[in-house]
Design a protein around this motif. Structure first.
Motif, PDB file in Angstrom:
ATOM      1  N   ASN A   1      45.634 -24.112  64.241  1.00 41.46           N
ATOM      2  CA  ASN A   1      45.421 -22.972  65.133  1.00 41.46           C
ATOM      3  C   ASN A   1      46.401 -21.841  64.862  1.00 41.46           C
ATOM      4  N   ARG A   2      47.322 -22.060  63.945  1.00 44.82           N
ATOM      5  CA  ARG A   2      48.323 -21.043  63.636  1.00 44.82           C
ATOM      6  C   ARG A   2      47.770 -20.013  62.647  1.00 44.82           C
ATOM      7  N   GLY A   3      48.183 -18.801  62.829  1.00 46.14           N
ATOM      8  CA  GLY A   3      47.841 -17.750  61.881  1.00 46.14           C
ATOM      9  C   GLY A   3      46.347 -17.575  61.691  1.00 46.14           C
ATOM     10  N   GLN A   4      45.952 -17.346  60.440  1.00 47.53           N
ATOM     11  CA  GLN A   4      44.553 -17.093  60.099  1.00 47.53           C
ATOM     12  C   GLN A   4      43.956 -18.264  59.326  1.00 47.53           C
ATOM     13  N   ALA A   5      44.418 -19.472  59.603  1.00 46.53           N
ATOM     14  CA  ALA A   5      43.981 -20.633  58.823  1.00 46.53           C
ATOM     15  C   ALA A   5      42.462 -20.795  58.842  1.00 46.53           C
TER      16      ALA A   5
END
Length: 288
Positions: free
Chosen positions: A229-233
């Motif tokens: 859920n972090r960044g633009q993964a």
């Protein structure tokens, strides 16, 4: 005319949250006959509210620790028998392993919903994962010897090969892509009875099971089933393939289609995992 049975699995990351975000709409249109869930993180009454009330037959093994783990199998016909947990107590398999036997016409099929420990290097969590992987291998051998059609599905929390993780180079020392973890999968999928040399240099007998996802996808990156859920993964498809359908060879021969139901957009996701769906031909479908 051949009939097609649909077997799906998904780590829901909490079934109550998943339903609030749209899981029910996906399930209503997917035509699933058997649904294996991981990380249910709920009680029996919650499963009954969301699935039992819609006519699903339910089997559930909640974790001993409330709000953690939990595996379930929902089906359109009742199971003829079921079992929970792995035999080795050190595997800490509460809420992580449930088996269900079904009779689809004249074809008996066993479905296992599996939620392997995520682990953490040099901690007791990783020791529990090693024990679980050992116990899982032993149970796989037993199931293959006892039954012709078995599917172990769910969140295995290991990317087997470099193709299974977008940024694999940065994860070789992290739980989920450790060489020792991956070597278990070399043996699980290795030729039955032959000595298999794992990616970590260890040797052991192959168990002869089939990784349906890799068989259908071929030698390509992914298709990934989990995104941080972090960044633009998610938007960049920087994911991991850690959700598997691991089946006996006889059942693999019946697989007609394989799909990862990746959400159209980040906003439309109802879990950090995508459902994985198999279509099994010449097995009588469940009737509602």
């Amino acid at each position: 005319m051949a009939e097609t049975l649909r077997l799906a699995s998904v780590n829901v990351n909490g079934i109550r949250a998943a339903y609030r975000k749209g899981m029910g709409a996906w399930l209503d249109q997917r035509g699933v006959d058997v649904l294996a869930l991981q990380e249910v993180r709920a009680q029996d009454e919650h499963l009954e509210e969301y699935l039992g009330s819609a006519g699903w037959h339910l089997l559930h093994d909640p974790c001993d620790v409330k709000g953690r783990a939990g595996v379930a199998i929902a089906s359109r016909v009742p199971a003829t028998a079921h079992r929970v947990g792995l035999a080795a107590p050190e595997a800490l398999s509460s809420g992580r392993w449930i088996e269900a036997d079904f009779e689809f016409g004249d074809v008996p099929v066993t479905v296992v919903s599996n939620y392997t420990h995520s682990g953490e290097v040099d901690t007791p969590r990783q020791e529990a994962k090693w024990a679980f992987l050992d116990a899982m291998g032993e149970r796989m051998s037993e199931l293959a010897a006892e039954r012709e059609h078995v599917a172990i599905v769910g969140d295995f929390n290991v990317g087997h090969r470099e193709l299974d993780i977008k940024n694999w180079r940065g994860n070789v020392k992290r739980a989920g892509f450790l060489p020792r973890e991956r070597a278990y999968f070399d043996r699980y999928f290795g030729p039955l009875g032959e000595t298999v040399t794992g990616v970590d240099g260890s040797e052991g007998p192959g168990l002869g099971w089939v990784d349906v996802g890799r068989r259908f996808a071929g030698e390509v990156d992914g298709p990934y089933t989990w995104w941080s859920n972090r960044g633009q993964a998610f938007d960049n498809d920087t994911g991991w393939r850690i959700d598997y359908h691991v089946v006996t060879p006889a059942l693999a021969d019946r697989v007609e289609r394989y799909a990862v139901d990746r959400a159209p957009s980040y906003a439309e996701r109802w879990s950090d995992h995508a459902p994985v769906v198999l279509a099994l031909i010449n097995i009588r479908r469940c009737r509602r």
